[in-house]
Motif scaffolding. Sequence first.
Motif, PDB file in Angstrom:
ATOM      1  N   GLU A 139     -12.274   2.764   0.615  1.00  0.00           N
ATOM      2  CA  GLU A 139     -12.261   1.855   1.854  1.00  0.00           C
ATOM      3  C   GLU A 139     -11.119   0.788   1.930  1.00  0.00           C
ATOM      4  N   THR A 140     -10.565   0.855   3.045  1.00  0.00           N
ATOM      5  CA  THR A 140      -9.528  -0.320   3.349  1.00  0.00           C
ATOM      6  C   THR A 140     -10.080  -1.468   3.465  1.00  0.00           C
ATOM      7  N   THR A 141      -9.559  -2.438   3.134  1.00  0.00           N
ATOM      8  CA  THR A 141      -9.733  -3.878   3.244  1.00  0.00           C
ATOM      9  C   THR A 141      -9.874  -4.208   4.797  1.00  0.00           C
ATOM     10  N   ASN A 142     -10.843  -4.887   5.322  1.00  0.00           N
ATOM     11  CA  ASN A 142     -11.186  -5.020   6.772  1.00  0.00           C
ATOM     12  C   ASN A 142      -9.964  -5.856   7.003  1.00  0.00           C
ATOM     13  N   GLU A 143      -9.188  -7.046   6.520  1.00  0.00           N
ATOM     14  CA  GLU A 143      -8.273  -7.512   6.954  1.00  0.00           C
ATOM     15  C   GLU A 143      -6.932  -6.888   7.013  1.00  0.00           C
ATOM     16  N   ILE A 144      -7.007  -5.805   6.229  1.00  0.00           N
ATOM     17  CA  ILE A 144      -5.702  -4.958   6.377  1.00  0.00           C
ATOM     18  C   ILE A 144      -5.858  -3.836   7.700  1.00  0.00           C
ATOM     19  N   GLU A 145      -7.025  -3.060   7.787  1.00  0.00           N
ATOM     20  CA  GLU A 145      -7.297  -2.167   8.566  1.00  0.00           C
ATOM     21  C   GLU A 145      -6.953  -2.733  10.277  1.00  0.00           C
ATOM     22  N   MET A 146      -7.560  -4.223  10.400  1.00  0.00           N
ATOM     23  CA  MET A 146      -7.357  -4.822  11.519  1.00  0.00           C
ATOM     24  C   MET A 146      -5.871  -5.417  11.974  1.00  0.00           C
ATOM     25  N   ALA A 147      -4.828  -5.452  10.788  1.00  0.00           N
ATOM     26  CA  ALA A 147      -3.674  -6.155  10.976  1.00  0.00           C
ATOM     27  C   ALA A 147      -2.858  -4.930  11.350  1.00  0.00           C
ATOM     28  N   ASN A 148      -2.100  -5.204  12.615  1.00  0.00           N
ATOM     29  CA  ASN A 148      -1.073  -4.088  13.215  1.00  0.00           C
ATOM     30  C   ASN A 148       0.167  -4.528  13.410  1.00  0.00           C
ATOM     31  N   ASN A 149       0.530  -5.961  13.211  1.00  0.00           N
ATOM     32  CA  ASN A 149       1.724  -6.712  13.438  1.00  0.00           C
ATOM     33  C   ASN A 149       2.535  -6.425  11.845  1.00  0.00           C
ATOM     34  N   PRO A 150       3.752  -5.638  12.123  1.00  0.00           N
ATOM     35  CA  PRO A 150       4.551  -5.612  10.805  1.00  0.00           C
ATOM     36  C   PRO A 150       4.909  -6.776   9.997  1.00  0.00           C
ATOM     37  N   ILE A 151       5.342  -7.815  10.834  1.00  0.00           N
ATOM     38  CA  ILE A 151       5.514  -9.038  10.198  1.00  0.00           C
ATOM     39  C   ILE A 151       4.362  -9.696   9.483  1.00  0.00           C
ATOM     40  N   GLU A 152       3.038  -9.724   9.984  1.00  0.00           N
ATOM     41  CA  GLU A 152       1.894 -10.148   9.340  1.00  0.00           C
ATOM     42  C   GLU A 152       1.512  -8.941   8.080  1.00  0.00           C
ATOM     43  N   ASP A 204      -2.320  17.568  -6.421  1.00  0.00           N
ATOM     44  CA  ASP A 204      -1.136  18.161  -7.295  1.00  0.00           C
ATOM     45  C   ASP A 204       0.305  17.681  -7.011  1.00  0.00           C
ATOM     46  N   SER A 205       0.213  17.325  -5.546  1.00  0.00           N
ATOM     47  CA  SER A 205       1.581  16.953  -5.067  1.00  0.00           C
ATOM     48  C   SER A 205       1.641  15.301  -5.598  1.00  0.00           C
ATOM     49  N   GLY A 206       0.763  14.495  -6.007  1.00  0.00           N
ATOM     50  CA  GLY A 206       0.776  13.250  -6.317  1.00  0.00           C
ATOM     51  C   GLY A 206       0.345  12.251  -5.121  1.00  0.00           C
ATOM     52  N   VAL A 207      -0.061  12.971  -4.018  1.00  0.00           N
ATOM     53  CA  VAL A 207      -0.055  12.041  -2.804  1.00  0.00           C
ATOM     54  C   VAL A 207      -1.306  11.306  -3.083  1.00  0.00           C
ATOM     55  N   ILE A 208      -2.296  11.782  -3.512  1.00  0.00           N
ATOM     56  CA  ILE A 208      -3.626  10.856  -3.873  1.00  0.00           C
ATOM     57  C   ILE A 208      -3.447   9.734  -4.740  1.00  0.00           C
ATOM     58  N   GLU A 209      -2.747   9.879  -5.853  1.00  0.00           N
ATOM     59  CA  GLU A 209      -2.379   8.921  -6.776  1.00  0.00           C
ATOM     60  C   GLU A 209      -1.545   7.882  -6.128  1.00  0.00           C
ATOM     61  N   LEU A 210      -0.318   8.272  -5.166  1.00  0.00           N
ATOM     62  CA  LEU A 210       0.392   7.636  -4.706  1.00  0.00           C
ATOM     63  C   LEU A 210      -0.270   6.493  -3.784  1.00  0.00           C
ATOM     64  N   LEU A 211      -1.369   7.044  -2.865  1.00  0.00           N
ATOM     65  CA  LEU A 211      -1.954   6.232  -1.995  1.00  0.00           C
ATOM     66  C   LEU A 211      -3.121   5.442  -2.636  1.00  0.00           C
ATOM     67  N   PHE A 212      -3.855   6.036  -3.598  1.00  0.00           N
ATOM     68  CA  PHE A 212      -4.678   5.286  -4.290  1.00  0.00           C
ATOM     69  C   PHE A 212      -4.800   5.092  -5.809  1.00  0.00           C
ATOM     70  N   PRO A 213      -3.905   4.411  -6.103  1.00  0.00           N
ATOM     71  CA  PRO A 213      -3.426   4.369  -7.711  1.00  0.00           C
ATOM     72  C   PRO A 213      -4.740   3.781  -8.440  1.00  0.00           C
ATOM     73  N   PHE A 242      -7.794   1.372  -7.450  1.00  0.00           N
ATOM     74  CA  PHE A 242      -8.833   1.866  -6.866  1.00  0.00           C
ATOM     75  C   PHE A 242      -9.841   2.694  -7.587  1.00  0.00           C
ATOM     76  N   HIS A 243      -9.602   2.614  -9.022  1.00  0.00           N
ATOM     77  CA  HIS A 243     -10.381   3.027 -10.190  1.00  0.00           C
ATOM     78  C   HIS A 243     -10.825   4.379  -9.957  1.00  0.00           C
ATOM     79  N   LEU A 244     -10.138   5.287  -9.520  1.00  0.00           N
ATOM     80  CA  LEU A 244     -10.276   6.630  -9.423  1.00  0.00           C
ATOM     81  C   LEU A 244      -9.750   7.247 -10.520  1.00  0.00           C
TER      82      LEU A 244
END
Length: 436
Positions: A136-149, A402-411, A415-417
């Motif tokens: 689950e994504t941290t609330n503050e990050i999910e609410m942030a849409n401004n690239p500068i922020e 197997d493509s490594g995407v899960i480990e890239l997105l959730f190291p 994320f302790h997976l």
Amino acid sequence: MSVLSPSSIFTSMQQEGPFAVQKTALNPHPFSQEARNWVKNLHKDSNHISKYRALRSQIFEFLGIETFAEIDQLLHDPALRQMRSERALHLLGNMFGISGTRKEIENRVHEYARTADTVIHSLKGKILAPYGSFIETTNEIEMANNPIELILIMFDDRYHKKARFEARRKLTLMTLAGSIDQRERETEIADKFSNFLGFLNSYVWSPDLKIGELNPVYLHSIHDPENFHCTDVQVLSPQQADAIQLPPGEKLTLLKRRRFTLGHRNIPIYVSIRKKPPEAKVLKLLRKNEKNPAVAVDDELGLMAVLDNISDIKSFQQHLTRSAANANSLMVLEDISDTLTENTIYKGHAVGSSSQTPMLKFFARLGGMRVELIIHTNQTFLNYMYQQDVAHNEYEVKRIFDSGVIELLFPRDIFHLDHQKTRSEMIRFFRKQIES
């Protein structure tokens, strides 16, 4: 090439590489011990040095600064951040070819942020459903849409390591979403999708049918207990299906079929038409280790069809060609792969694909469109749905892990997976759903 390899184009997201998010935010002082150790590791690969310089230049230009030390001022000056945010929207609008007012550009960038969030939600909702609390994504990050922020969060030590990684991940996914949106606008994919549906309704499906009219039937199938491949299948009406009591190893699968007319024959066909959503295209770019949608996403328009037998499939191919001619377009079949015939082995190139997946696959070029068609018989479709090592849900799990995407997105360290354990458990999860 895996997204986890040292030469991956997503090196900046790798937690095992030189750009890994640390427990504390990077100390901007050039002579600190942390900075010295980091520079030492960076110099182990000249390619990493080039990537770092390019990334640093992009960040400095985007933030409107010349040194990392200036980030602290941005973190503590809301008015300055607002000015830089407005400038950033102008830069992004020009980069992605977005025309319109500042508000319209801002809305489009926020759409990219929503797509980035949807990528994570789509994995949380299916491939990693039992592990939702882990990813689950941290609330503050999910609410942030401004690239500068989001960029500033990466350098703000008030934020936890997980949040700072998620800010970086969201920015990367937003960039991919922007590239996909630009590609769709350039290729007018929405108009082509509408034209393709219009072609099917006007020239392909039986004129006796109203648009959207479907005839429901059930496939009653018997499956081998060893690997659950389909050994026999019969087409039943809903009334006949209601009278069936299913023993173990048998399934009822609902299909809502259309018809096309060839000569004096009305031939039933189940059709699933798809236009890949942006989040699916983002995941495909990650799996392919690509940032250019024109290279990696070649199946934006697709149609999967299921017919009773190979003879009906040949009739459908013939009917498609004639229908295109009636619509004043030549139809050319490209990249044909036919593994429906006996003793022909499918050689899939995608990570996680199975050599046991028979199908007829080709691209049809007509009317200014290039459409991917995958065609099955009833039996091969049921194998595609249910057979061990072939079923699509299993394939989705294998290719994303197997493509490594899960480990890239959730190291693992964030994320302790346990990725290998999770992969095995998710395959067992889908097998249980299929065979129960």
